[in-house]
Design a protein around this motif. Structure first.
Motif, PDB file in Angstrom:
ATOM      1  N   UNK A  31     -31.997  42.908  18.494  1.00 41.30           N
ATOM      2  CA  UNK A  31     -31.387  43.552  17.190  1.00 41.30           C
ATOM      3  C   UNK A  31     -29.896  43.503  17.205  1.00 41.30           C
ATOM      4  N   UNK A  32     -29.512  43.143  15.912  1.00 37.60           N
ATOM      5  CA  UNK A  32     -28.018  43.066  15.653  1.00 37.60           C
ATOM      6  C   UNK A  32     -27.685  44.402  15.329  1.00 37.60           C
ATOM      7  N   UNK A  33     -27.007  45.476  15.612  1.00 36.73           N
ATOM      8  CA  UNK A  33     -26.704  46.873  15.090  1.00 36.73           C
ATOM      9  C   UNK A  33     -26.061  46.498  13.612  1.00 36.73           C
ATOM     10  N   UNK A  34     -26.492  47.505  12.899  1.00 38.07           N
ATOM     11  CA  UNK A  34     -25.794  47.584  11.612  1.00 38.07           C
ATOM     12  C   UNK A  34     -24.723  48.245  11.419  1.00 38.07           C
ATOM     13  N   UNK A  35     -23.748  48.068  10.312  1.00 33.58           N
ATOM     14  CA  UNK A  35     -22.547  48.473  10.242  1.00 33.58           C
ATOM     15  C   UNK A  35     -22.449  48.916   8.761  1.00 33.58           C
ATOM     16  N   UNK A  36     -22.144  50.257   8.469  1.00 35.57           N
ATOM     17  CA  UNK A  36     -21.804  50.721   7.432  1.00 35.57           C
ATOM     18  C   UNK A  36     -20.280  50.249   6.867  1.00 35.57           C
ATOM     19  N   UNK A  40     -13.197  53.082   3.364  1.00 38.55           N
ATOM     20  CA  UNK A  40     -12.537  53.499   4.504  1.00 38.55           C
ATOM     21  C   UNK A  40     -12.377  52.502   5.629  1.00 38.55           C
ATOM     22  N   UNK A  41     -13.469  51.447   5.772  1.00 32.26           N
ATOM     23  CA  UNK A  41     -13.040  50.313   6.665  1.00 32.26           C
ATOM     24  C   UNK A  41     -13.511  49.000   6.169  1.00 32.26           C
ATOM     25  N   UNK A  42     -13.402  48.662   4.892  1.00 31.47           N
ATOM     26  CA  UNK A  42     -13.455  47.482   4.345  1.00 31.47           C
ATOM     27  C   UNK A  42     -12.400  46.539   4.729  1.00 31.47           C
ATOM     28  N   UNK A  43     -11.238  46.984   4.979  1.00 30.60           N
ATOM     29  CA  UNK A  43     -10.000  46.206   5.378  1.00 30.60           C
ATOM     30  C   UNK A  43     -10.323  45.617   6.751  1.00 30.60           C
ATOM     31  N   UNK A  44     -10.348  46.758   7.787  1.00 35.21           N
ATOM     32  CA  UNK A  44     -10.948  46.086   9.041  1.00 35.21           C
ATOM     33  C   UNK A  44     -12.131  45.127   9.162  1.00 35.21           C
ATOM     34  N   UNK A  46     -13.145  43.008   6.888  1.00 37.04           N
ATOM     35  CA  UNK A  46     -12.628  41.783   6.165  1.00 37.04           C
ATOM     36  C   UNK A  46     -11.786  41.072   7.313  1.00 37.04           C
ATOM     37  N   UNK A  47     -10.970  41.598   8.140  1.00 38.78           N
ATOM     38  CA  UNK A  47     -10.220  41.103   9.099  1.00 38.78           C
ATOM     39  C   UNK A  47     -11.220  40.612  10.549  1.00 38.78           C
ATOM     40  N   UNK A  48     -12.102  41.132  10.559  1.00 41.54           N
ATOM     41  CA  UNK A  48     -13.206  40.808  11.653  1.00 41.54           C
ATOM     42  C   UNK A  48     -13.824  39.591  11.057  1.00 41.54           C
ATOM     43  N   UNK A  49     -14.376  39.445   9.795  1.00 47.13           N
ATOM     44  CA  UNK A  49     -14.921  38.379   9.501  1.00 47.13           C
ATOM     45  C   UNK A  49     -14.151  36.959   9.484  1.00 47.13           C
ATOM     46  N   UNK A  50     -12.836  37.344   8.882  1.00 48.76           N
ATOM     47  CA  UNK A  50     -11.947  36.111   9.026  1.00 48.76           C
ATOM     48  C   UNK A  50     -11.642  35.679  10.358  1.00 48.76           C
ATOM     49  N   UNK A  51     -11.499  36.581  11.423  1.00 47.22           N
ATOM     50  CA  UNK A  51     -11.573  36.010  12.651  1.00 47.22           C
ATOM     51  C   UNK A  51     -12.763  35.366  13.242  1.00 47.22           C
ATOM     52  N   UNK A  52     -13.900  35.605  12.602  1.00 53.24           N
ATOM     53  CA  UNK A  52     -15.163  35.060  13.250  1.00 53.24           C
ATOM     54  C   UNK A  52     -15.107  33.764  12.296  1.00 53.24           C
ATOM     55  N   UNK A  53     -14.562  33.399  11.193  1.00 49.30           N
ATOM     56  CA  UNK A  53     -14.898  32.332  10.528  1.00 49.30           C
ATOM     57  C   UNK A  53     -13.985  31.149  11.189  1.00 49.30           C
ATOM     58  N   UNK A  54     -12.833  31.794  11.765  1.00 45.73           N
ATOM     59  CA  UNK A  54     -11.685  30.886  12.289  1.00 45.73           C
ATOM     60  C   UNK A  54     -12.389  30.224  13.765  1.00 45.73           C
ATOM     61  N   UNK A  55     -13.394  30.765  14.355  1.00 45.92           N
ATOM     62  CA  UNK A  55     -14.077  30.089  15.466  1.00 45.92           C
ATOM     63  C   UNK A  55     -14.689  28.929  15.517  1.00 45.92           C
TER      64      UNK A  55
END
Length: 55
Positions: A31-36, A40-44, A46-55
């Motif tokens: 199970x991959x935990x969900x994240x709301x 309040x957290x869309x900026x963080x 988006x940064x996480x997704x960009x980091x993942x896409x660079x790998x």
């Protein structure tokens, strides 16, 4: 978290193909935990997704 799900799937699939069967849980569920994500957290997020896409 579709990106996290896909990322973890590929990592574990590669390990499994290489012979590491320990990546498959006894109950066959991983199970991959969900994240709301909201204003309040869309900026963080988006940064996480960009980091993942660079790998």
């Amino acid at each position: 978290q579709p990106y996290e799900f896909g990322y973890q799937s590929m990592i574990k699939l590669a390990k499994y193909i290489e012979g590491d069967k320990s990546v498959v849980p006894a109950n066959k569920l991983d199970i991959v935990p969900t994240q709301v994500v909201d204003k309040s957290n869309v900026g963080d997020f988006a940064k996480k997704i960009q980091t993942l896409l660079r790998k």
